[in-house]
Motif scaffolding. Structure first.
Motif, PDB file in Angstrom:
ATOM      1  N   UNK A  51      52.299  -7.020  -8.603  1.00  0.00           N
ATOM      2  CA  UNK A  51      52.162  -8.134  -7.667  1.00  0.00           C
ATOM      3  C   UNK A  51      53.420  -8.997  -7.687  1.00  0.00           C
ATOM      4  N   UNK A  52      53.921  -9.291  -8.878  1.00  0.00           N
ATOM      5  CA  UNK A  52      55.128 -10.110  -9.025  1.00  0.00           C
ATOM      6  C   UNK A  52      56.331  -9.433  -8.358  1.00  0.00           C
ATOM      7  N   UNK A  53      56.476  -8.130  -8.552  1.00  0.00           N
ATOM      8  CA  UNK A  53      57.583  -7.388  -7.920  1.00  0.00           C
ATOM      9  C   UNK A  53      57.451  -7.424  -6.404  1.00  0.00           C
ATOM     10  N   UNK A  54      56.242  -7.253  -5.916  1.00  0.00           N
ATOM     11  CA  UNK A  54      56.019  -7.298  -4.468  1.00  0.00           C
ATOM     12  C   UNK A  54      56.372  -8.670  -3.907  1.00  0.00           C
ATOM     13  N   UNK A  55      55.977  -9.724  -4.609  1.00  0.00           N
ATOM     14  CA  UNK A  55      56.291 -11.078  -4.159  1.00  0.00           C
ATOM     15  C   UNK A  55      57.803 -11.293  -4.115  1.00  0.00           C
ATOM     16  N   UNK A  56      58.509 -10.752  -5.100  1.00  0.00           N
ATOM     17  CA  UNK A  56      59.967 -10.849  -5.105  1.00  0.00           C
ATOM     18  C   UNK A  56      60.594 -10.131  -3.921  1.00  0.00           C
ATOM     19  N   UNK A  57      60.037  -8.970  -3.562  1.00  0.00           N
ATOM     20  CA  UNK A  57      60.564  -8.206  -2.416  1.00  0.00           C
ATOM     21  C   UNK A  57      60.376  -8.945  -1.097  1.00  0.00           C
ATOM     22  N   UNK A  58      59.283  -9.724  -0.987  1.00  0.00           N
ATOM     23  CA  UNK A  58      59.046 -10.423   0.282  1.00  0.00           C
ATOM     24  C   UNK A  58      59.628 -11.834   0.282  1.00  0.00           C
ATOM     25  N   UNK A  59      60.330 -12.195  -0.813  1.00  0.00           N
ATOM     26  CA  UNK A  59      61.068 -13.452  -0.832  1.00  0.00           C
ATOM     27  C   UNK A  59      60.282 -14.680  -1.237  1.00  0.00           C
ATOM     28  N   UNK A  60      59.298 -14.527  -2.084  1.00  0.00           N
ATOM     29  CA  UNK A  60      58.539 -15.694  -2.550  1.00  0.00           C
ATOM     30  C   UNK A  60      59.386 -16.514  -3.520  1.00  0.00           C
ATOM     31  N   UNK A  61      59.227 -17.812  -3.467  1.00  0.00           N
ATOM     32  CA  UNK A  61      59.995 -18.742  -4.290  1.00  0.00           C
ATOM     33  C   UNK A  61      59.229 -19.113  -5.556  1.00  0.00           C
ATOM     34  N   UNK A  62      59.832 -19.949  -6.398  1.00  0.00           N
ATOM     35  CA  UNK A  62      59.222 -20.383  -7.652  1.00  0.00           C
ATOM     36  C   UNK A  62      57.835 -20.993  -7.500  1.00  0.00           C
ATOM     37  N   UNK A  63      57.669 -22.002  -6.614  1.00  0.00           N
ATOM     38  CA  UNK A  63      56.335 -22.584  -6.444  1.00  0.00           C
ATOM     39  C   UNK A  63      55.303 -21.566  -5.939  1.00  0.00           C
ATOM     40  N   UNK A  64      55.730 -20.648  -5.099  1.00  0.00           N
ATOM     41  CA  UNK A  64      54.814 -19.609  -4.609  1.00  0.00           C
ATOM     42  C   UNK A  64      54.419 -18.664  -5.743  1.00  0.00           C
ATOM     43  N   UNK A  65      55.332 -18.421  -6.662  1.00  0.00           N
ATOM     44  CA  UNK A  65      55.015 -17.550  -7.799  1.00  0.00           C
ATOM     45  C   UNK A  65      53.975 -18.214  -8.702  1.00  0.00           C
ATOM     46  N   UNK A  66      54.055 -19.525  -8.844  1.00  0.00           N
ATOM     47  CA  UNK A  66      53.046 -20.257  -9.618  1.00  0.00           C
ATOM     48  C   UNK A  66      51.683 -20.130  -8.950  1.00  0.00           C
ATOM     49  N   UNK A  67      51.644 -20.282  -7.637  1.00  0.00           N
ATOM     50  CA  UNK A  67      50.397 -20.117  -6.880  1.00  0.00           C
ATOM     51  C   UNK A  67      49.896 -18.684  -6.985  1.00  0.00           C
ATOM     52  N   UNK A  68      50.824 -17.738  -6.985  1.00  0.00           N
ATOM     53  CA  UNK A  68      50.448 -16.328  -7.071  1.00  0.00           C
ATOM     54  C   UNK A  68      49.740 -16.035  -8.388  1.00  0.00           C
ATOM     55  N   UNK A  69      50.168 -16.672  -9.465  1.00  0.00           N
ATOM     56  CA  UNK A  69      49.503 -16.473 -10.753  1.00  0.00           C
ATOM     57  C   UNK A  69      48.062 -16.988 -10.680  1.00  0.00           C
ATOM     58  N   UNK A  70      47.854 -18.088  -9.983  1.00  0.00           N
ATOM     59  CA  UNK A  70      46.500 -18.612  -9.795  1.00  0.00           C
ATOM     60  C   UNK A  70      45.657 -17.620  -9.003  1.00  0.00           C
ATOM     61  N   UNK A  71      46.228 -17.056  -7.948  1.00  0.00           N
ATOM     62  CA  UNK A  71      45.516 -16.064  -7.139  1.00  0.00           C
ATOM     63  C   UNK A  71      45.175 -14.843  -7.983  1.00  0.00           C
ATOM     64  N   UNK A  72      46.128 -14.370  -8.779  1.00  0.00           N
ATOM     65  CA  UNK A  72      45.908 -13.187  -9.604  1.00  0.00           C
ATOM     66  C   UNK A  72      44.809 -13.441 -10.643  1.00  0.00           C
ATOM     67  N   UNK A  73      44.847 -14.589 -11.292  1.00  0.00           N
ATOM     68  CA  UNK A  73      43.816 -14.906 -12.286  1.00  0.00           C
ATOM     69  C   UNK A  73      42.439 -15.012 -11.622  1.00  0.00           C
ATOM     70  N   UNK A  74      42.394 -15.588 -10.443  1.00  0.00           N
ATOM     71  CA  UNK A  74      41.124 -15.684  -9.708  1.00  0.00           C
ATOM     72  C   UNK A  74      40.613 -14.301  -9.341  1.00  0.00           C
ATOM     73  N   UNK A  75      41.515 -13.419  -8.944  1.00  0.00           N
ATOM     74  CA  UNK A  75      41.141 -12.042  -8.617  1.00  0.00           C
ATOM     75  C   UNK A  75      40.546 -11.341  -9.831  1.00  0.00           C
TER      76      UNK A  75
END
Length: 91
Positions: A51-75
């Motif tokens: 998921x982290x690699x995919x987010x990097x490929x689509x250009x997610x920034x630092x704050x989005x990566x923090x949100x992504x961790x919340x999404x992943x933990x919720x999943x």
């Protein structure tokens, strides 16, 4: 019939399924989920690293990566609860 239900449940535990069905809230996490839903070809994601690699490929920034961790933990929490519920059904 028994096997068909089990296969259907496995596909409903995918990260893509979770994102498609997750409630959108008016916050940064909701904005990220909306952004991810617009992608036409969602890859099969099974780990945080994928998921982290995919987010990097689509250009997610630092704050989005923090949100992504919340999404992943919720999943992961959602998946554990759903798996436990389906295990009770098939006993």
């Amino acid at each position: 019939m028994y096997v068909m239900k089990a296969l259907r449940l496995d596909s409903e535990l995918s990260f893509a399924y979770y994102l498609r069905n997750r409630r959108i809230r008016a916050n940064q996490v909701g904005s990220l989920v909306e952004k991810l839903r617009t992608e036409p070809d969602w890859p099969e994601i099974e780990t945080w690293v994928q998921f982290e690699c995919h987010l990097g490929r689509i250009g997610c920034t630092g704050p989005e990566m923090t949100c992504a961790m919340t999404v992943w933990q919720s999943y992961k929490t959602w998946m554990r609860r759903r798996s436990a519920r389906s295990a009770r059904v098939y006993r």
